[in-house]
Design a protein around this motif. Structure first.
Motif, short mmCIF file in Angstrom:
data_model
loop_
_atom_site.label_atom_id
_atom_site.label_comp_id
_atom_site.label_asym_id
_atom_site.label_seq_id
_atom_site.Cartn_x
_atom_site.Cartn_y
_atom_site.Cartn_z
N VAL A 1 0.87 -1.17 0.00
CA VAL A 1 0.00 0.00 0.00
C VAL A 1 0.91 1.22 0.00
O VAL A 1 1.72 1.40 0.92
N ARG A 2 0.78 2.02 -1.04
CA ARG A 2 1.64 3.19 -1.22
C ARG A 2 0.78 4.45 -1.28
O ARG A 2 -0.22 4.49 -1.99
N GLN A 3 1.18 5.46 -0.53
CA GLN A 3 0.48 6.74 -0.53
C GLN A 3 0.90 7.55 -1.75
O GLN A 3 2.09 7.70 -2.01
N THR A 4 -0.07 8.06 -2.48
CA THR A 4 0.21 8.91 -3.65
C THR A 4 -0.60 10.19 -3.50
O THR A 4 -1.43 10.32 -2.59
N ASP A 5 -0.38 11.13 -4.40
CA ASP A 5 -1.12 12.38 -4.36
C ASP A 5 -2.62 12.16 -4.51
O ASP A 5 -3.42 12.92 -3.98
N SER A 6 -3.00 11.11 -5.23
CA SER A 6 -4.41 10.85 -5.47
C SER A 6 -5.02 9.87 -4.46
O SER A 6 -6.15 9.47 -4.61
N GLY A 7 -4.27 9.47 -3.46
CA GLY A 7 -4.77 8.55 -2.45
C GLY A 7 -3.87 7.34 -2.29
O GLY A 7 -2.71 7.37 -2.68
N SER A 8 -4.42 6.28 -1.77
CA SER A 8 -3.65 5.05 -1.55
C SER A 8 -3.69 4.18 -2.79
O SER A 8 -4.75 3.97 -3.37
N GLU A 9 -2.54 3.66 -3.16
CA GLU A 9 -2.43 2.73 -4.28
C GLU A 9 -2.18 1.35 -3.68
O GLU A 9 -1.29 1.18 -2.85
N VAL A 10 -2.97 0.36 -4.07
CA VAL A 10 -2.84 -1.00 -3.57
C VAL A 10 -2.24 -1.85 -4.69
O VAL A 10 -2.83 -1.97 -5.76
N ILE A 11 -1.05 -2.40 -4.43
CA ILE A 11 -0.30 -3.11 -5.46
C ILE A 11 -0.09 -4.56 -5.02
O ILE A 11 0.56 -4.82 -4.01
N PRO A 12 -0.65 -5.54 -5.76
CA PRO A 12 -0.38 -6.94 -5.46
C PRO A 12 1.01 -7.31 -5.97
O PRO A 12 1.39 -6.94 -7.09
N LEU A 13 1.77 -8.04 -5.16
CA LEU A 13 3.12 -8.45 -5.54
C LEU A 13 3.31 -9.94 -5.33
O LEU A 13 2.68 -10.53 -4.45
N ASP A 14 4.20 -10.52 -6.11
CA ASP A 14 4.60 -11.91 -5.96
C ASP A 14 6.10 -11.92 -5.71
O ASP A 14 6.89 -11.69 -6.63
N LEU A 15 6.50 -12.16 -4.48
CA LEU A 15 7.92 -12.12 -4.13
C LEU A 15 8.70 -13.31 -4.68
O LEU A 15 9.93 -13.31 -4.64
N THR A 16 8.00 -14.32 -5.19
CA THR A 16 8.68 -15.47 -5.77
C THR A 16 9.02 -15.25 -7.25
O THR A 16 9.74 -16.05 -7.84
N ASP A 17 8.50 -14.19 -7.83
CA ASP A 17 8.75 -13.87 -9.24
C ASP A 17 10.04 -13.07 -9.35
O ASP A 17 10.19 -12.03 -8.71
N ARG A 18 10.98 -13.54 -10.16
CA ARG A 18 12.27 -12.84 -10.32
C ARG A 18 12.11 -11.41 -10.83
O ARG A 18 12.97 -10.57 -10.57
N ASN A 19 11.06 -11.16 -11.56
CA ASN A 19 10.84 -9.81 -12.12
C ASN A 19 10.61 -8.76 -11.04
O ASN A 19 10.66 -7.57 -11.33
N ILE A 20 10.37 -9.20 -9.82
CA ILE A 20 10.17 -8.24 -8.72
C ILE A 20 11.42 -7.37 -8.54
O ILE A 20 11.33 -6.21 -8.17
N LEU A 21 12.59 -7.92 -8.87
CA LEU A 21 13.85 -7.17 -8.71
C LEU A 21 13.92 -5.96 -9.64
O LEU A 21 14.60 -4.99 -9.33
N ALA A 22 13.22 -6.02 -10.77
CA ALA A 22 13.22 -4.91 -11.72
C ALA A 22 11.94 -4.08 -11.62
O ALA A 22 11.76 -3.12 -12.37
N SER A 23 11.09 -4.41 -10.68
CA SER A 23 9.80 -3.74 -10.52
C SER A 23 9.97 -2.32 -9.97
O SER A 23 10.91 -2.03 -9.23
N ASP A 24 9.03 -1.47 -10.31
CA ASP A 24 8.99 -0.11 -9.74
C ASP A 24 8.71 -0.14 -8.24
O ASP A 24 8.87 0.86 -7.56
#
Length: 170
Positions: free
Chosen positions: A101-124
């Motif tokens: 859950v990330r706070q942004t200017d427009s409110g809270s952004e809810v981002i689902p993540l998979d920590l087992t996916d290698r692509n997480i390392l290059a994720s924003d």
């Protein structure tokens, strides 16, 4: 060399005595540095602004060993380092179902993540931002195990009652 630090207040301003206040809310570190540098250049010759984020908080909740809010005293921290601060995932933590859950200017952004996916390392979302909250969901197996304990107790109790009734009826 003279170094000084300033706190950003709740309204997003830093207060410098001879400038009064300067709005930095919503700016990146580089944008804020440039704005401060530009303002100071109006008052002083040959000043250099070095701007660093001194500390910020992240919160880690859910299936971790030591949930809570943590003050980060580095410029950045990644998801795995934050999980390490929280004592790591419990046995029933689901690394495939993590919510950021990330706070942004427009409110809270809810981002689902998979920590087992290698692509997480290059994720924003690999590196955390101030006030980010991470939630680790429990595995479904945990609720099944918890439920099966209740079921086992219920069946055991029912069997015991039936046994007592059958003995009394003889």
């Amino acid at each position: 060399m003279f170094l000084n630090s300033f706190t950003v207040d709740e309204e997003g301003y830093i207060h410098i005595s001879f400038i009064n206040k300067l709005l930095v809310e919503g700016l990146t570190l580089e944008e804020a540095k440039n704005q401060i540098q530009k303002t100071l250049n109006e008052y002083f010759k040959e000043t250099t602004v070095v701007l660093k984020l001194v500390n910020f908080k992240v919160t880690v909740l859910g299936e971790v060993n030591s949930p809570g809010s943590f003050t980060i005293d580095k410029e950045q921290i990644n998801l795995f380092q934050a999980l390490g601060l929280a004592g790591g995932m419990k046995n029933f933590g689901n690394g495939k179902k993590v919510t950021l859950v990330r706070q942004t200017d427009s409110g809270s952004e809810v981002i689902p993540l998979d920590l087992t996916d290698r692509n997480i390392l290059a994720s924003d979302y690999y590196y955390l931002m101030p006030n980010d909250m991470i939630y680790i969901e429990p595995l479904k197996a945990k609720s099944n195990i918890d439920g099966s304990n209740f079921t086992a107790i219920a069946f055991s109790s029912a069997t015991t009652i039936l046994l007592i009734v059958s003995i009394l009826l003889r």
